[in-house]
Design an enzyme around this catalytic site. Structure first.
Site, short mmCIF file in Angstrom:
data_model
loop_
_atom_site.label_atom_id
_atom_site.label_comp_id
_atom_site.label_asym_id
_atom_site.label_seq_id
_atom_site.Cartn_x
_atom_site.Cartn_y
_atom_site.Cartn_z
N ASP A 24 0.85 -1.19 0.00
CA ASP A 24 0.00 0.00 0.00
C ASP A 24 0.89 1.24 0.00
O ASP A 24 2.08 1.17 0.32
CB ASP A 24 -0.92 0.01 1.23
CG ASP A 24 -1.87 1.20 1.23
OD1 ASP A 24 -2.61 1.37 0.25
OD2 ASP A 24 -1.84 1.99 2.19
N SER A 25 0.29 2.38 -0.31
CA SER A 25 1.02 3.63 -0.29
C SER A 25 1.37 4.06 1.13
O SER A 25 2.23 4.92 1.33
CB SER A 25 0.18 4.74 -0.95
OG SER A 25 -1.02 4.95 -0.23
N TYR B 14 -0.09 8.52 -2.91
CA TYR B 14 0.07 8.19 -4.32
C TYR B 14 -0.93 8.94 -5.20
O TYR B 14 -0.71 9.14 -6.38
CB TYR B 14 -0.13 6.69 -4.54
CG TYR B 14 1.05 5.81 -4.20
CD1 TYR B 14 2.18 6.31 -3.57
CD2 TYR B 14 1.02 4.45 -4.52
CE1 TYR B 14 3.26 5.47 -3.27
CE2 TYR B 14 2.09 3.61 -4.23
CZ TYR B 14 3.21 4.13 -3.59
OH TYR B 14 4.27 3.31 -3.30
N GLY B 15 -2.05 9.32 -4.62
CA GLY B 15 -3.16 9.87 -5.39
C GLY B 15 -2.82 11.01 -6.33
O GLY B 15 -3.26 11.02 -7.48
N CYS C 242 -4.23 -1.08 -2.40
CA CYS C 242 -4.22 0.35 -2.68
C CYS C 242 -4.97 0.55 -3.98
O CYS C 242 -4.61 -0.03 -5.01
CB CYS C 242 -2.78 0.84 -2.80
SG CYS C 242 -2.61 2.56 -3.36
N ASN C 243 -6.01 1.38 -3.95
CA ASN C 243 -6.81 1.59 -5.15
C ASN C 243 -6.04 2.32 -6.24
O ASN C 243 -6.15 2.00 -7.43
CB ASN C 243 -8.07 2.39 -4.78
CG ASN C 243 -9.11 1.55 -4.07
OD1 ASN C 243 -10.01 1.01 -4.67
ND2 ASN C 243 -8.97 1.44 -2.75
N THR C 244 -5.24 3.32 -5.85
CA THR C 244 -4.47 4.07 -6.84
C THR C 244 -3.47 3.16 -7.55
O THR C 244 -3.32 3.21 -8.77
CB THR C 244 -3.74 5.24 -6.17
OG1 THR C 244 -4.67 6.02 -5.42
CG2 THR C 244 -3.09 6.14 -7.20
N GLU D 258 -2.63 9.36 7.57
CA GLU D 258 -1.21 9.08 7.71
C GLU D 258 -0.58 9.84 8.88
O GLU D 258 0.42 9.43 9.44
CB GLU D 258 -0.47 9.41 6.41
CG GLU D 258 -0.77 8.46 5.26
CD GLU D 258 -0.14 7.08 5.45
OE1 GLU D 258 0.90 6.98 6.12
OE2 GLU D 258 -0.71 6.10 4.92
N CYS E 254 -10.67 3.82 -1.45
CA CYS E 254 -9.29 3.96 -0.98
C CYS E 254 -9.22 3.19 0.32
O CYS E 254 -10.09 3.35 1.19
CB CYS E 254 -8.94 5.44 -0.75
SG CYS E 254 -7.31 5.68 0.02
N THR E 255 -8.21 2.35 0.47
CA THR E 255 -8.17 1.49 1.66
C THR E 255 -7.86 2.27 2.93
O THR E 255 -8.00 1.74 4.03
CB THR E 255 -7.15 0.35 1.48
OG1 THR E 255 -5.88 0.89 1.09
CG2 THR E 255 -7.63 -0.63 0.42
N HIS E 256 -7.47 3.53 2.80
CA HIS E 256 -7.33 4.38 3.99
C HIS E 256 -8.70 4.75 4.58
O HIS E 256 -8.85 4.93 5.79
CB HIS E 256 -6.62 5.69 3.64
CG HIS E 256 -5.14 5.60 3.46
ND1 HIS E 256 -4.56 5.03 2.35
CD2 HIS E 256 -4.12 5.99 4.26
CE1 HIS E 256 -3.24 5.11 2.46
NE2 HIS E 256 -2.95 5.68 3.61
#
Length: 278
Positions: free
Chosen positions: A10-11, A42-43, A73-75, A152, A184-186
């Site tokens: 993931d980012s 990353y977005g 991570c979706n991005t 983050e 987004c997994t966040h």
């Protein structure tokens, strides 16, 4: 014989939401997780750069002899999944298709909202995946670039987070969606705030959790699932950023006191790739 682990990348810390569900659904499996917190988010980055970073993390996990890769991570999924699936000889799973399928099953009004990073929304991958399977569905997309930095920095329960979420989702509320994909997994770390703004009549879809359902099926399909044994499971975490910050968020979210977290420099990631290419 040592268990082969499943790798997750993931980012940053967002993929921990996928990790939590994976540990719950797949208790016999071992996991290696790497979060690229030093280069997060990353977005806003160009697609080619996201692809490069995703390869950095992938190569690192391949050094650990993983048996399956989850792009949590979706991005990164939008940027790199097709190429990784084509090149790698292990199963590679992204988070976009499982989230899309779950949204289609859930919606009653065929009005689905998507929230994600700028990169994910600009890729249009969710809208393409949904309308390909159900053409008469209206899809409303909203980039929420302020969400990931909040998470983050471990401020996802703060008053600032409440204000940011409220302001970011006002436009989407007006579209009267009945289903909202947290693309987004966040974002599941902000779930209570998102639900409060959207209202109880809107069903939230956790793309990461849906992905783990698919992983479970694939493990059985490929006869790769671990059976219960006395051999201990490995759960190792790597971050390119601050170990302390990562451990604080991960310990709280995963409800684990003893976490093995190692800092991996960007130079080391690049070194692994350079060594393999020479």
């Amino acid at each position: 014989m040592k268990k082969q682990a499943i790798g997750l990348l993931d980012s940053g810390v967002g993929g921990l939401t996928v990790m939590k569900e994976a540990m719950k659904q797949l208790p016999n499996e071992s996991f290696y997780y790497i979060g690229d917190t030093a280069r997060c988010p990353y977005g806003p980055r160009p697609k080619e750069q996201v692809k490069e970073f995703t390869w950095d993390l992938t190569k690192f996990l391949l050094e650990k002899n993983i048996k399956m890769l989850i792009i949590a991570c979706n991005t990164a999924t939008a940027a790199a999944l097709p190429e990784l699936k084509k090149v790698l000889d292990i199963p590679v799973i992204g988070v976009i298709l499982p989230g899309s399928r779950a949204a289609i099953k859930t919606t009653q009004m065929n009005r689905i909202g998507i929230i994600g990073t700028e990169g994910t929304i600009l890729s249009g991958e969710y809208k393409k995946a949904i309308t390909k399977k159900q053409a008469n569905t209206s899809v409303f997309s909203q980039a929420c670039p302020k969400f990931v930095p909040l998470i983050e920095s471990n401020q996802f329960s703060s008053a600032i987070a409440k204000k940011v979420v409220t302001e970011s989702l006002q436009g989407l509320r007006k579209q009267k969606v009945d289903t909202l994909v947290m693309g987004c997994t966040h974002y599941p770390l902000l779930r209570p705030l998102i639900q409060n703004v959207m209202g109880d009549t809107v069903t939230l879809i956790d793309s990461g959790a849906e992905t783990v359902n698919e992983v479970s099926v694939l493990l059985d399909y490929y006869d790769m699932a671990e059976e219960k044994s006395e051999q201990p499971n490995e759960r190792k975490f790597y971050t390119t950023g601050s170990v302390n910050m990562f451990k604080e968020i991960a310990s709280d979210w995963l409800e684990l006191n003893e976490l093995e977290v190692e800092q991996v420099s960007i130079a080391r990631l690049k070194g692994i790739i350079d060594n393999e290419r020479t």
